[in-house]
Motif scaffolding. Structure first.
Motif, short mmCIF file in Angstrom:
data_model
loop_
_atom_site.label_atom_id
_atom_site.label_comp_id
_atom_site.label_asym_id
_atom_site.label_seq_id
_atom_site.Cartn_x
_atom_site.Cartn_y
_atom_site.Cartn_z
N GLY A 185 15.35 48.61 31.95
CA GLY A 185 16.13 48.88 33.14
C GLY A 185 15.76 47.97 34.29
O GLY A 185 16.60 47.49 35.03
N TRP A 186 14.45 47.72 34.42
CA TRP A 186 13.95 46.84 35.49
C TRP A 186 14.52 45.43 35.31
O TRP A 186 14.97 44.79 36.26
N LEU A 187 14.52 44.93 34.08
CA LEU A 187 14.99 43.58 33.80
C LEU A 187 16.49 43.43 33.98
O LEU A 187 16.98 42.41 34.47
N CYS A 191 21.75 42.50 36.79
CA CYS A 191 23.02 42.39 36.06
C CYS A 191 23.87 43.63 36.27
O CYS A 191 25.08 43.53 36.51
N LEU A 192 23.25 44.80 36.22
CA LEU A 192 23.99 46.05 36.39
C LEU A 192 24.57 46.15 37.79
O LEU A 192 25.72 46.58 37.97
N PHE A 193 23.78 45.76 38.81
CA PHE A 193 24.28 45.83 40.18
C PHE A 193 25.41 44.84 40.42
O PHE A 193 26.25 45.05 41.30
N SER A 194 25.45 43.76 39.64
CA SER A 194 26.52 42.78 39.80
C SER A 194 27.87 43.35 39.36
O SER A 194 28.92 42.82 39.73
N LEU A 195 27.85 44.42 38.59
CA LEU A 195 29.08 45.05 38.12
C LEU A 195 29.60 46.09 39.11
O LEU A 195 30.70 46.61 38.94
N CYS A 196 28.80 46.43 40.13
CA CYS A 196 29.14 47.49 41.07
C CYS A 196 29.66 46.93 42.39
O CYS A 196 29.48 45.75 42.70
N SER A 197 30.29 47.79 43.15
CA SER A 197 30.64 47.45 44.52
C SER A 197 29.36 47.17 45.29
O SER A 197 28.33 47.79 45.05
N THR A 198 29.42 46.22 46.23
CA THR A 198 28.23 45.89 47.03
C THR A 198 27.74 47.09 47.83
O THR A 198 26.57 47.18 48.19
N ILE A 209 15.67 49.62 42.31
CA ILE A 209 14.26 49.98 42.14
C ILE A 209 13.37 48.74 42.27
O ILE A 209 12.21 48.84 42.64
N ARG A 210 13.92 47.55 41.98
CA ARG A 210 13.13 46.32 42.08
C ARG A 210 12.81 45.98 43.54
O ARG A 210 11.92 45.18 43.81
N LYS A 211 13.56 46.58 44.47
CA LYS A 211 13.35 46.27 45.88
C LYS A 211 12.87 47.47 46.70
O LYS A 211 12.12 47.30 47.65
N GLN A 212 13.32 48.66 46.33
CA GLN A 212 13.08 49.82 47.18
C GLN A 212 12.14 50.87 46.61
O GLN A 212 11.79 51.82 47.29
N SER A 213 11.74 50.74 45.35
CA SER A 213 10.87 51.75 44.77
C SER A 213 9.43 51.56 45.22
O SER A 213 9.03 50.49 45.69
N MET A 214 8.63 52.62 45.08
CA MET A 214 7.20 52.53 45.39
C MET A 214 6.52 51.50 44.50
O MET A 214 5.63 50.77 44.93
N LEU A 215 6.97 51.39 43.25
CA LEU A 215 6.38 50.45 42.32
C LEU A 215 6.59 49.01 42.79
O LEU A 215 5.69 48.18 42.71
N SER A 216 7.78 48.73 43.34
CA SER A 216 8.08 47.37 43.77
C SER A 216 7.27 46.95 44.98
O SER A 216 7.11 45.75 45.25
#
Length: 233
Positions: A185-187, A191-198, A209-216
């Motif tokens: 999912g992280w990887l 790609c998944l967000f590119s399919l969605c509305s901005t 999650i790559r930008k806003q999660s505690m892990l990131s």
């Protein structure tokens, strides 16, 4: 990873319908949509189980009621039964923009955001055709029995609406499988967000999650993040 035969999937579809002003946010649209859904499927040999979830704020809150056509309605069901039904609920995150809202107000109407969640389906010759049939029953809409709510429902997509796919493992996730799914999912997230509305990425409910999660936000000293993925990705 688990074999394909051991996987299940479910889909959540968000959409909008228009009601007369007096029936805005009183759950009338919710029950009318579930009735219309079942009426559109009444020729099926085996009707699909349908339910309405009222006061739903997240996956674990709300009260479920089974809906049958032509009745009875509002037969309570337990949360563990939700996964076996096509569940309709209101969705306040789906709403018109200001211009659209003013146009509806001039017609003494309001838009209501709704969501339908499929029951858990198998990746087989039954699951995918059932999904197609169920979504057609939603998309086709039709005339309502109670004309005071609206003459008809024409479910429509919107920039604030989305479609979500959930994949599960019948026998449950092992720790290793869960880790592999999380890394995948992280990887794939860009790609998944590119399919969605901005707009989806701007809402904290759907923040990447790559930008806003505690892990990131945890610093790395190894050149890789905490999931073993290079920091440069």
């Amino acid at each position: 990873m688990a074999s394909e035969t051991a996987l299940t999937f479910g889909v959540e579809l968000e959409f909008m319908v228009t009601v007369n002003h007096n029936y805005y946010r009183n759950q009338a649209a919710l029950w009318a949509m579930s009735e219309l859904f079942l009426r559109n499927l009444e020729n099926l040999a085996a009707p699909l189980p349908c339910a309405c979830i009222t006061a739903k704020l997240n996956k674990s809150t709300g009260q479920g009621y089974r809906s049958d056509y032509p009745g009875p309605h509002k037969v309570p069901i337990q949360k563990k039964e939700w996964k076996n039904h096509y569940c309709f609920s209101e969705d306040v995150t789906v709403y018109p923009n200001f211009k659209e809202e003013m146009k509806l107000e001039a017609e003494n109407k309001r838009a209501v955001g709704l969501e339908v969640s499929t029951r858990a389906l198998d990746f087989d010759k039954q699951g995918c055709p059932e999904l197609k049939t169920a979504f057609a029953a939603v998309r086709n809409g039709g005339e309502l029995t109670n004309k005071e709510i609206a003459e008809e429902f024409k479910p429509s997509t919107h920039s604030t609406a989305g479609l979500h796919v959930h994949v599960g493992v019948k026998d449950g996730l092992s720790l290793e499988t869960a880790r592999q799914v999380a890394v995948l999912g992280w990887l794939l997230e860009p790609c998944l967000f590119s399919l969605c509305s901005t707009d989806r990425g701007m809402n904290w409910h759907h923040a990447p999650i790559r930008k806003q999660s505690m892990l990131s936000r945890r610093p790395s000293t190894s050149g890789h993040d905490d999931m073993g993925v290079p920091d440069s990705l």
